[in-house]
Structures are given as structure tokens and as C-alpha cells.
Design a protein around this motif. Structure first.
Motif, short mmCIF file in Angstrom:
data_model
loop_
_atom_site.label_atom_id
_atom_site.label_comp_id
_atom_site.label_asym_id
_atom_site.label_seq_id
_atom_site.Cartn_x
_atom_site.Cartn_y
_atom_site.Cartn_z
N SER A 1 0.65 -1.32 0.17
CA SER A 1 0.13 -0.02 -0.14
C SER A 1 0.91 1.29 -0.05
O SER A 1 0.59 2.20 -0.49
N LEU A 2 2.03 1.13 0.78
CA LEU A 2 3.01 2.45 0.70
C LEU A 2 3.58 2.63 -0.88
O LEU A 2 3.46 3.63 -1.44
N ARG A 3 3.79 1.41 -1.66
CA ARG A 3 4.17 1.61 -2.89
C ARG A 3 3.34 2.21 -3.59
O ARG A 3 3.65 2.79 -4.76
N ALA A 4 1.90 2.20 -3.58
CA ALA A 4 0.88 2.66 -4.36
C ALA A 4 1.02 4.21 -4.39
O ALA A 4 0.51 4.85 -5.22
N SER B 1 1.81 12.15 4.14
CA SER B 1 0.44 11.84 3.35
C SER B 1 0.28 10.33 3.31
O SER B 1 -0.81 9.78 3.58
N ALA B 2 1.28 9.59 2.89
CA ALA B 2 1.34 8.24 2.67
C ALA B 2 0.97 7.32 3.91
O ALA B 2 0.28 6.46 3.87
N LEU B 3 1.55 7.82 5.15
CA LEU B 3 1.29 7.05 6.31
C LEU B 3 0.07 7.44 6.85
O LEU B 3 -0.54 6.65 7.40
N VAL B 4 -0.49 8.88 6.74
CA VAL B 4 -1.73 9.08 7.14
C VAL B 4 -2.68 8.30 6.38
O VAL B 4 -3.64 7.36 6.98
N GLU B 5 -2.44 8.02 5.19
CA GLU B 5 -3.58 7.31 4.22
C GLU B 5 -3.42 5.79 4.77
O GLU B 5 -4.61 5.21 4.93
N LEU B 6 -2.33 5.25 5.01
CA LEU B 6 -2.12 4.02 5.57
C LEU B 6 -2.87 3.83 6.83
O LEU B 6 -3.20 2.37 7.05
N GLU C 1 9.13 6.92 -4.18
CA GLU C 1 9.63 7.84 -3.21
C GLU C 1 9.00 7.81 -1.70
O GLU C 1 9.59 7.78 -0.64
N ALA C 2 7.54 8.02 -2.06
CA ALA C 2 6.65 7.92 -0.71
C ALA C 2 7.14 6.62 0.04
O ALA C 2 6.87 6.27 1.32
N TYR C 3 7.14 5.43 -0.61
CA TYR C 3 7.45 4.11 -0.28
C TYR C 3 8.66 4.26 0.63
O TYR C 3 8.66 3.71 1.97
#
Ligand SMILES: [Zn+2]
Length: 410
Positions: A172-175, A203-208, A179-181
Motif C-alpha cells: 500500500s505504501l508503494r501505491a 500523507s502516505a502514512l496518514v493514508e495507510l 519515493e513515498a514508499y
């Protein structure tokens, strides 16, 4: 040296529980599950007593059923006494012999959770989500797995494996882009506790939804303290005299000195003092405004990542070019030295259970290819065993110290 050896044996013992649980039959697993949840209920002061009692009766019911008709199942009183005073193997129908479970207790002498108990609740329990304390962490993990499609809605709560959790989180981070991953994964390794403000910038970690409120088992009086080795919230246990013992959930960190006692003082609130060899005393911080990874993400993302990130830093300091987690998570580090042709593809393995690790190396569907498997220096004694497992595959096994020396000398 003497105490060090003892420590490492203890670590392998506790970490080897996953393999030992795997060898149990269905009835023994059901009994273990009932005992784990009951031990958590017995040792918790959380919630109302009536709810805890209901949960204990339910555990006793499941425990009795696991004995079938051939063996005499114990009464509730005997069940509760046994959980406090027996080794894990002796709690199970048929009493498995020669199992590491024969050397573990669920509760310590004071009736507090042992270092094995929380780990068993996460790794080996179908009903761990019902338990007081750690149950909140497990429920959070279930909802995270469900949100990323790794736990079908309506499916029964199943045992969680490290692979499932890593796969779900990394996918899900790779999505969110490469770089965000990389950035998100590094944040989860380096800072398993964040302020809400820090979290909001990623935001990627908030989303996760990886971070959540600090578990009631790892705070006291509105405060928490970080393990000096991994930065995660240490477990807090009230002692009968009103003091609070803090200890990292990682057996190795605890044995190396991540153990403290907090005592209330009249003048300045709580004071923290070391109980182990480590003299560094962490700061007591207010819970307010802080979020932390739940147990399983700390166990399967932060802990293995610590060595990967540290190794990267050491190799970069030598002038090497290092890419962390290249190509998704095919392996962990891609290492090159400018102007030279030699390249290392490094997969870091931190399983403290060398037999489980040997099994993993054997099962790797990709085949180890030309990889270097790197294990922590404290597992050096297991190199011969691990090397036997990869013989003929072209892969090598070495310790982090060996790898750093090799890159330096190349
Ligand atoms: Zn720690």
C-alpha cells in the motif's frame, strides 16, 4: 560474557516460539489461544471486572472443549491457578514434550505478563483481539489489513504472519510512488512514535493508518518512555508498591538494559531509574499528541528495519553508494563503490530464530541467486547452519560486520 550468552539463549528461546506453535495440533493451539487470552485478562486492570470475568469464563469453556472427551479437563479454579503457575507446554492437552513451550511462562512471579505473552497474543492467537490491553493493537492491525484488502470483510480473525503484514504495508505504501514508499518505510523504522503534527506531514502514512494512539499497556499516568534502542514505547506494568516497571517488548533490548523503574516523587512527579546495565535514562513524555505503531508493525517493520537502516548509514560513511529497498522489496540494500565494478545485493535477515530463518532461506521462491544474506553479528554462531541451507544456490551468508569489512576492503 557469561550473562551475555545467557541473554542470547533466552532470545532464541522466546523467538523460537513461532516454530514451536507451528508444531502443535489443532486442540493444543485452541488450548494455547484460550490460555493466552485468559492470562491477559488475569493480569489486566483495564475495563470493568465483570467483562473480564465473562472473558475468563469464555476462555475456560474453550479450554475445556480443546481437551475433547479423552482427557479430564480442569475446573475454572484449577485453570486460573495453572495459568499463573505452569509452563506453557504443561497447559496444553497431551503436554507436548521437547518443545521450547516447556520453558516459557505466560505470567511472571508477580502475575505480570511475561515477555512471551504479548508475542503469543499477536502471533499465535485467534482471539487475541478480545484481550484487554494488547487487543486494541490487534484490532487496529485487523482494520488496517482489511482496509488494504488483505483481510476479506466477514472473514474470521486469523493468525497474523509477519509476511502478511509486511506485504500489506509495503504494497500500500508503494501505491503512493517509490519515493513515498522509501520515505514512509524509513519513518516507520526510525520513528515508531510520532507527534500528530509530524504524522500529518506524511500523507502516505496518514493514508495507510499505520499509527494509532499509544496502547494502554505502554503508558502510565498519561506518560510514556521510548526504548533507547528502538525508540518504541516501552511496556508499563504497575507493581504492587505503586511503582511502574518499564521494559522494551523486545527481549534482546530488555536484556541489554532497556528496563527502568518509574517511582512517584512528591516534588517532581515520576522519576525514572535504570534496572539494567544501560545508564541512559529516556525522557518521560506526555501521551497527549503522540501516536505510535501498533505491536505487529513495530515487530515486523521497525525491528528488522533497524539493522537495514543502520547498515546503510555505516556503508555510506565508508563512501559506498547505497540504495535502500530498491525495486519494491526484492531485497534490502543495493551497494556499490564508485569507480569499482563490484556490487552487493543484500538481504538483511534478523530472525532471532536461526531454524526458522534456515527454513525461510530454503522456501524462498525466487531462489537466493547472487544475494548476500546478512544476519546480525550476535547470530554469528549460526553461520555454519545457515550456510548449509544456501549451499549450491550462489548466495552467501555473512554478518553485518563481515559485510562492512568486505565493502571497505573492496
Ligand atoms: Zn526496544
Amino acid at each position: 560474557m557469561g550473562s551475555m550468552r545467557y541473554g542470547e539463549d533466552q532470545v532464541s528461546l522466546v523467538a523460537g516460539t513461532a516454530a514451536a506453535v507451528h508444531e502443535l495440533n489443532e486442540e493444543q493451539r485452541a488450548a494455547l489461544d484460550a490460555c493466552v487470552v485468559a492470562a491477559l485478562a488475569l493480569s489486566s486492570g483495564e475495563g470493568e471486572a465483570q467483562g473480564r470475568m465473562r472473558l475468563l469464563m469464555e476462555c475456560h469453556g474453550r479450554y475445556v472443549r480443546s481437551f475433547g472427551v479423552l482427557e479430564q479437563a480442569p475446573s475454572y479454579e484449577v485453570f486460573a491457578d495453572r495459568i499463573r503457575g505452569s509452563r506453557v507446554a504443561d497447559l496444553l492437552p497431551g503436554r507436548p514434550e521437547r518443545s521450547v513451550l516447556g520453558e516459557l511462562w505466560l505470567l511472571d512471579d508477580d502475575g505480570m505478563p511475561s515477555s512471551a505473552l504479548h508475542r503469543l497474543a499477536v502471533e499465535a492467537s485467534e482471539h487475541g483481539h478480545q484481550a484487554p490491553g494488547i487487543g486494541a493493537d490487534i484490532r487496529h492491525l485487523h482494520s488496517l489489513l482489511r482496509a488494504v484488502g488483505m483481510l476479506p470483510a466477514g472473514a474470521g480473525m486469523s493468525r497474523i504472519t509477519g509476511e502478511t503484514v509486511q506485504h500489506a504495508v509495503f504494497r500500500s505504501l508503494r501505491a503512493a510512488g517509490f519515493e513515498a514508499y522509501t520515505r514512509g518505510r524509513e519513518v516507520m523504522v526510525r520513528t515508531p512514535v510520532l507527534t500528530r503534527r509530524e504524522l500529518s506531514r506524511n500523507s502516505a502514512l496518514v493514508e495507510l493508518g499505520a499509527y494509532t494512539g499509544i496502547s494502554p499497556t505502554r503508558q502510565f499516568g498519561g506518560l510514556w518512555a521510548a526504548c533507547p534502542m528502538c525508540g518504541w514505547t516501552m511496556r508499563a506494568a504497575y507493581r504492587p508498591n505503586g511503582a511502574v516497571d518499564l521494559e522494551c517488548e523486545d527481549e534482546r533490548h530488555s536484556l541489554l538494559g532497556a528496563r527502568y523503574r518509574a517511582e512517584p516523587t512528591a516534588a517532581e512527579g515520576w522519576r525514572l531509574a535504570p534496572r539494567g546495565e544501560l545508564r541512559t535514562v529516556p525522557e518521560l513524555r506526555p501521551m497527549e499528541g503522540c501516536v505510535a505503531l501498533p505491536y505487529a508493525l513495530w515487530l515486523w517493520v521497525t525491528l528488522p528495519g533497524l539493522l537495514e537502516v543502520e547498515l546503510r548509514d555505516r556503508l555510506v560513511a565508508l563512501g559506498a553508494q547505497v540504495r535502500l529497498w530498491p525495486f519494491g522489496d526484492a531485497y534490502d540494500l543495493h551497494v556499490a563503490r564508485p569507480g569499482r565494478s563490484r556490487v552487493w545485493r543484500v538481504d538483511v535477515k534478523t530472525w532471532a530464530d536461526p531454524y526458522g530463518l534456515a527454513q525461510k532461506l530454503r522456501e524462498d521462491p525466487e531462489g537466493p541467486g547472487e544475494l548476500c544474506f546478512v544476519v546480525p553479528e550476535h547470530l554469528r554462531g549460526y553461520l555454519p547452519l545457515l550456510r548449509r541451507e544456501v549451499r549450491g544456490s550462489g548466495a552467501r551468508v555473512l554478518t553485518d560486520t563481515d559485510l562492512v569489512a568486505e565493502v571497505e576492503g573492496a
